[in-house]
Design a protein around this motif. Structure first.
Motif, short mmCIF file in Angstrom:
data_model
loop_
_atom_site.label_atom_id
_atom_site.label_comp_id
_atom_site.label_asym_id
_atom_site.label_seq_id
_atom_site.Cartn_x
_atom_site.Cartn_y
_atom_site.Cartn_z
N LEU A 90 0.83 -1.21 0.00
CA LEU A 90 0.00 0.00 0.00
C LEU A 90 0.87 1.27 0.00
CD1 LEU A 90 -2.74 -1.17 2.53
CD2 LEU A 90 -3.08 -0.72 0.08
N GLU A 91 1.95 1.25 0.74
CA GLU A 91 2.79 2.45 0.85
C GLU A 91 3.44 2.80 -0.48
OE1 GLU A 91 5.29 1.46 4.13
OE2 GLU A 91 3.98 2.43 5.59
N THR A 92 3.53 1.82 -1.35
CA THR A 92 4.14 2.11 -2.65
C THR A 92 3.08 2.24 -3.75
OG1 THR A 92 4.39 -0.26 -3.04
CG2 THR A 92 6.27 0.89 -2.06
N THR A 93 1.83 2.30 -3.34
CA THR A 93 0.75 2.42 -4.34
C THR A 93 0.38 3.89 -4.53
OG1 THR A 93 -0.14 0.28 -3.68
CG2 THR A 93 -1.63 1.75 -4.89
N PRO A 94 0.46 4.39 -5.76
CA PRO A 94 0.06 5.78 -6.00
C PRO A 94 -1.42 5.99 -5.64
CG PRO A 94 1.19 4.86 -7.91
CD PRO A 94 0.93 3.73 -6.99
N GLY A 95 -1.72 7.12 -5.02
CA GLY A 95 -3.11 7.42 -4.65
C GLY A 95 -3.44 7.03 -3.23
N GLY A 138 -7.34 9.16 -5.95
CA GLY A 138 -7.46 7.80 -5.43
C GLY A 138 -6.56 6.82 -6.16
N TYR A 139 -6.62 5.58 -5.76
CA TYR A 139 -5.75 4.56 -6.36
C TYR A 139 -6.48 3.74 -7.41
CZ TYR A 139 -8.20 1.70 -2.88
OH TYR A 139 -9.18 1.10 -2.14
N ASP A 140 -5.70 2.96 -8.15
CA ASP A 140 -6.29 2.07 -9.16
C ASP A 140 -6.65 0.76 -8.46
OD1 ASP A 140 -6.89 0.43 -11.26
OD2 ASP A 140 -4.82 0.25 -11.98
N ALA A 141 -7.93 0.57 -8.18
CA ALA A 141 -8.38 -0.59 -7.38
C ALA A 141 -8.05 -1.90 -8.08
CB ALA A 141 -9.88 -0.48 -7.11
N THR A 142 -8.21 -1.94 -9.39
CA THR A 142 -7.97 -3.19 -10.13
C THR A 142 -6.48 -3.58 -10.04
OG1 THR A 142 -9.69 -2.49 -11.65
CG2 THR A 142 -8.35 -4.34 -12.34
N LEU A 148 -1.99 -7.25 -4.71
CA LEU A 148 -2.25 -7.90 -3.41
C LEU A 148 -2.42 -9.42 -3.58
CD1 LEU A 148 -4.68 -5.28 -1.83
CD2 LEU A 148 -2.40 -5.89 -1.00
N GLN A 149 -3.07 -9.79 -4.68
CA GLN A 149 -3.31 -11.22 -4.91
C GLN A 149 -1.95 -11.96 -5.05
OE1 GLN A 149 -5.81 -11.99 -8.29
NE2 GLN A 149 -6.52 -13.94 -7.45
N ALA A 150 -0.99 -11.23 -5.65
CA ALA A 150 0.32 -11.84 -5.87
C ALA A 150 1.15 -11.86 -4.59
CB ALA A 150 1.06 -11.08 -6.97
N GLU A 151 1.07 -10.78 -3.81
CA GLU A 151 1.98 -10.66 -2.67
C GLU A 151 1.33 -10.98 -1.33
OE1 GLU A 151 4.33 -7.08 -2.76
OE2 GLU A 151 4.06 -6.91 -4.94
N VAL A 152 0.03 -10.75 -1.20
CA VAL A 152 -0.67 -11.05 0.08
C VAL A 152 -1.92 -11.85 -0.25
CG1 VAL A 152 -1.48 -10.04 2.25
CG2 VAL A 152 0.10 -8.76 0.81
N PRO A 153 -1.82 -13.15 -0.41
CA PRO A 153 -2.95 -13.94 -0.93
C PRO A 153 -4.20 -13.86 -0.06
CG PRO A 153 -0.93 -15.23 -0.84
CD PRO A 153 -0.62 -13.97 -0.18
N ALA A 155 -5.50 -11.30 1.40
CA ALA A 155 -6.05 -9.93 1.52
C ALA A 155 -7.26 -9.72 0.61
CB ALA A 155 -4.97 -8.92 1.17
N VAL A 156 -8.26 -9.07 1.19
CA VAL A 156 -9.45 -8.73 0.40
C VAL A 156 -9.66 -7.21 0.51
CG1 VAL A 156 -11.94 -9.02 0.17
CG2 VAL A 156 -10.51 -10.96 0.85
N LEU A 157 -9.64 -6.56 -0.64
CA LEU A 157 -9.79 -5.09 -0.65
C LEU A 157 -11.28 -4.73 -0.76
CD1 LEU A 157 -8.50 -2.25 -0.84
CD2 LEU A 157 -8.48 -2.56 -3.33
N ASP A 158 -11.72 -3.95 0.20
CA ASP A 158 -13.11 -3.46 0.16
C ASP A 158 -13.06 -1.94 0.02
OD1 ASP A 158 -15.70 -2.78 0.47
OD2 ASP A 158 -15.94 -3.55 2.52
N ASP A 159 -13.40 -1.45 -1.19
CA ASP A 159 -13.36 0.02 -1.39
C ASP A 159 -14.74 0.65 -1.13
OD1 ASP A 159 -14.77 -0.84 -3.54
OD2 ASP A 159 -13.43 -0.01 -5.07
N HIS A 160 -15.63 -0.05 -0.48
CA HIS A 160 -16.94 0.45 -0.01
C HIS A 160 -17.93 0.71 -1.13
CE1 HIS A 160 -14.54 2.21 3.65
NE2 HIS A 160 -14.57 0.88 3.65
#
Lengths: 301, 223
Positions: A90-95, A138-142, A148-153, A155-160
């Motif tokens: 997340l810290e390296t994700t733009p947005g 904001g960030y690119d959710a896709t 995340l799928q590759a690095e943190v299997p 993890a589930v992202l909920d952007d509300h």
């Protein structure tokens, strides 16, 4: 245009003697004032509801759009590692402005309404939550989901998005209902004033006969009634609006009672909005009386 | 000023009168007499545009009555002073305000102090501030007459103006009407009161018309 406006003012403000042509008393006077006051009182609350739902929709939309949650479901011995990995991503994700894992106390506070304060959190397999605050557009959710799928299997992202939309939609519906209420209130006011004006015209049939006999034109007779009912509606609506504003002012504050309903009210310049109700009521009365008077005078000719 | 040419009127299909012709010229003085129900009041109403003839032509100050709008008829009424037997007033206004009503509705400035001469002329100086229900029959007739002439109309139409008053009062009213006629006003009075007609004929040149058998005729020499 200016001449027309001047003529309007002359007819409306002037002609005190003309006004006296119509007897001043009668139940229609009280009816008009009462109806206008009651409708204005209701209109103030409908307006407050409309503004509150607008604020609510904006707040929900804004707040939920700027935050999202990452949920990590992993075995207890891997959870912390996955949280760290996710925060790294997340810290390296733009947005993404910031990302932090909720503490155990914060998670407990979230669950307290359902399970009570004595929940033994450490004995339960509860997912770890990471709060994400966005910045800019904001960030690119896709893209983030793919990383995340590759690095943190786990993890589930909920952007509300899935539950923000119905909430905003519900708030929008409430706002629409409030405006429909205001329109219905205006229509009811028009109907009440029309009835009162018709009753007054019928009760003053002799007055109309005498005025016609001495050369009064329809517009003159109609204006005598229009002025009267417009000013009554204005006075009644002013009283009702002030009473409604007082009622809204003394509603329990959000801090005391909490919840959405206590958010109904006016903030800042919105307190000026109810002051538009008396002139609007006067406009409604003006057109309702004018139509009723001209129709009646045509029938009586 | 007011001309009726071959005019007819009917109520509910029943003809009230027909082939009625009448011309009210400046300075003329007409009496209209006839049995009750002959249509005298209806004929008067045709003369100030309250009713429309079903046949024939009515011209009010040069304009065909049939073509006049309600507002134009209102303007005509400012030139025609009307006195009814059952004088109707605005009961919540004082006598002087009622008398000034034609000025008020025509948008003229009303200074009630300037009306004292007129009020005195009709003998209501001490009743000016009273309300109409406080007036006697004769006083109401005189107030109605004052209201009818305040706009200085060209024509004065009176429907049984002496119907509710005693002989002395009817003579006073007649004197007022004759004075107005001498000022050049056309006067048309509908009445049953033959003594009133005879009294008027002794003072002013009058034309007496009788509405009978659905026709308007010149009255006989006995009048």
């Amino acid at each position: 245009m200016r001449a027309l406006f001047r003529q309007f003012l002359w007819r409306f403000i002037g002609g005190a003697q003309a006004d006296r042509s119509v007897p001043p008393t009668g139940f229609t006077a009280q009816l008009t004032v009462f109806a206008a006051a009651a409708m204005a009182f209701l209109a103030v609350f409908a307006l407050a509801l409309s503004l509150a739902t607008s604020r609510l929709a904006d707040r929900w939309s804004e707040e939920l759009a700027r935050t999202s949650t990452l949920r990590i479901s992993a075995p207890a011995d891997q959870a912390d590692a996955q949280v760290r990995a996710a925060i790294g991503v997340l810290e390296t994700t733009p947005g993404v402005a910031s990302a932090r894992a909720l503490t155990a106390q914060e998670q407990q506070a979230l669950l307290t309404p359902w399970f009570g304060p004595d929940l033994p959190l450490e004995t339960l397999s509860i997912p770890k939550l990471i709060e994400i605050i966005e910045e800019g557009s904001g960030y690119d959710a896709t893209g983030l989901r793919a990383r995340l799928q590759a690095e943190v299997p786990g993890a589930v992202l909920d952007d509300h998005t899935s539950w923000r939309a119905p909430l905003v939609k519900a708030a929008g519906r409430l706002r629409s209902l409030a405006w429909v209420s205001i329109v219905l209130i205006a229509a009811t006011t028009a109907a009440m004033v029309t009835l009162a004006a018709q009753a007054a015209l019928a009760a003053n049939a002799q007055v109309i006969r005498v005025m016609r006999l001495v050369g009064a034109q329809d517009s003159y007779i109609a204006w005598a009634f229009i002025r009267r009912f417009t000013s009554r509606a204005f006075a009644g609506a002013l009283m009702g609006s002030l009473a409604g504003m007082l009622g809204v002012f003394f509603l329990p504050s959000t801090d005391v009672a909490g919840g959405f309903l206590t958010g109904i009210g006016f903030q800042g310049v919105h307190w000026l909005w109810p002051l538009a109700i008396p002139p609007l009521a006067a406009c409604v009365a003006f057109f309702a009386t004018r139509a009723a008077a001209l129709r009646r005078l045509k029938e009586q000719s | 000023m007011i001309e009726l040419d071959d005019v007819a009127y009917s109520y509910g299909g029943a003809e009230l009168f027909a082939q009625v012709s009448l011309s009210l010229a400046p300075g003329s003085f007409h009496f209209l007499t006839g049995p009750s129900g002959a249509g005298k009041t209806t004929l008067l109403k045709l003369c100030y545009g309250e009713l429309q003839a079903i046949a024939g032509d009515v011209r009010l100050f040069g304009a065909p009555a049939r073509t006049l709008t309600r507002d134009q008829i209102a303007l005509v009424r400012r030139k025609v002073g009307v006195v009814h037997q059952d004088c109707q007033f605005l009961d919540h206004l004082s006598v002087i305000e009622n008398i000034a009503l034609p000025l008020t509705v025509s948008g003229q400035d009303v200074d009630l102090a300037n009306l004292q001469d007129l009020i005195s002329w009709v003998g209501l100086g001490s009743q000016a501030e009273q309300l109409p229900p406080q007036l006697s029959g004769g006083e109401r007739q005189r107030a109605a007459l004052a209201r009818a002439i305040i706009m200085s109309p060209d024509v004065i139409i009176a429907d049984e103006p002496t119907g509710n008053v005693d002989w002395e009062m009817s003579q006073r009213l007649l004197t007022l009407l004759i004075e107005l006629n001498r000022m050049g006003k056309a006067v048309l009075i509908a009445t049953h009161d033959l003594n009133l007609i005879r009294a008027a004929k002794s003072q002013v040149g009058t034309r007496v018309l009788r509405l009978t058998d659905r026709r308007l005729q010149q009255a006989g020499a006995d009048l």
